[in-house]
Design an enzyme around this catalytic site. Sequence first.
Site, PDB file in Angstrom:
ATOM      1  N   THR A 163       1.054  -0.984  -0.047  1.00 44.92           N
ATOM      2  CA  THR A 163       0.021   0.015  -0.037  1.00 44.92           C
ATOM      3  C   THR A 163       0.988   1.121  -0.018  1.00 44.92           C
ATOM      4  O   THR A 163       2.130   1.238   0.400  1.00 44.92           O
ATOM      5  CB  THR A 163      -0.960   0.103   1.283  1.00 44.92           C
ATOM      6  OG1 THR A 163      -1.407  -1.229   1.432  1.00 44.92           O
ATOM      7  CG2 THR A 163      -2.066   1.025   1.200  1.00 44.92           C
ATOM      8  N   ARG A 191     -11.664  -9.109  -4.132  1.00 39.74           N
ATOM      9  CA  ARG A 191     -11.172  -9.047  -2.775  1.00 39.74           C
ATOM     10  C   ARG A 191     -11.010  -7.413  -2.584  1.00 39.74           C
ATOM     11  O   ARG A 191     -10.404  -6.763  -3.316  1.00 39.74           O
ATOM     12  CB  ARG A 191      -9.695  -9.602  -2.584  1.00 39.74           C
ATOM     13  CG  ARG A 191      -9.194  -9.470  -1.229  1.00 39.74           C
ATOM     14  CD  ARG A 191      -8.472  -8.671  -0.767  1.00 39.74           C
ATOM     15  NE  ARG A 191      -7.778  -8.417   0.411  1.00 39.74           N
ATOM     16  CZ  ARG A 191      -6.832  -7.526   0.735  1.00 39.74           C
ATOM     17  NH1 ARG A 191      -6.520  -6.499  -0.019  1.00 39.74           N
ATOM     18  NH2 ARG A 191      -6.349  -7.699   2.184  1.00 39.74           N
ATOM     19  N   GLY A 193      -9.522  -4.959   0.803  1.00 39.79           N
ATOM     20  CA  GLY A 193      -9.093  -5.054   1.884  1.00 39.79           C
ATOM     21  C   GLY A 193      -9.354  -3.672   2.707  1.00 39.79           C
ATOM     22  O   GLY A 193     -10.606  -3.090   2.345  1.00 39.79           O
TER      23      GLY A 193
END
Length: 294
Positions: A163, A191, A193
């Site tokens: 990230t 997906r 997060g």
Amino acid sequence: MPAPALILHGGAGARRSRDYTAEIAHMREVVEAMQARLLDGTSALDVAVETTVLLEDSGLYVAGRGASPNLAGEYELDASLMDGSDRRAGAVAAFQGYRNPIRAARAVMEHSPHVLLAGSGAARFAGEYGLEPITHPEAWFTRAGQGEDNHPPGQGPALSHGTVGCCVLDVEGRLAAATSTGGVFGKLPGRVGDTPIPAAGVWATDRVAVSCTGQGEYFIRTAAAAQMHWRVESGASIAEAGAAVIAGIGDMGGDGGLIALDAQGNRADPFNSQGMKRAWLTPDGEIGVEVFGK
């Protein structure tokens, strides 16, 4: 009003076996450029976006151009942005086909009644607001982070991560935060997060700005970014709050880190992984860069 301050991160997946000379030099260049912008009176929100764009476009981090494909071979990106002066927020998730998801997140915040757009809806919205498309993905994306925590399933911890993000305090005392991720090798299609979820991957109020990096499922389950604000509101220093949040994630079996600024320009950058790429500007004008040192 306080002097401006900034802290950015390039992910908490750093490994001691890798050379981060290029990332260190780049993070310093970004902070120096943003210092000039802040001293010119640019708002915290603008600097948060500009900083994140530079990190996304570098291809050095697992965000923006540094993205990796999911199990279906597709590039799904996430980003979020929050303005501490009024708690406006914008985010995109599972975002495909366009550069700079942080710009898309800002467009959501400023040109829609929503906080989060996902998938094809986010892509259509980005096109309507003139974001730059990616015409040749395999030529554009660099798949940064190989050898870090950006590995396929079965070749490391069950939840890999990568990230970028930043927290900014401007000359008017306003705070803002941004977070962006390009995904990791082998994640399941769809997906999502913590990165595009305010309270989990990003948070900003008039007291604190936060950007998180790590195994996102744990940051979601602990509301890690907003928890920083709650702890500071309860009397903890920003350093104490950060240490407690990351300790709690570690107790659950997760790893990662966060960066944060308070309204006085004090910073926190705790992590429980091997390293976390980060750089900062203090209110005194000091610029620092670290990968492994606490």
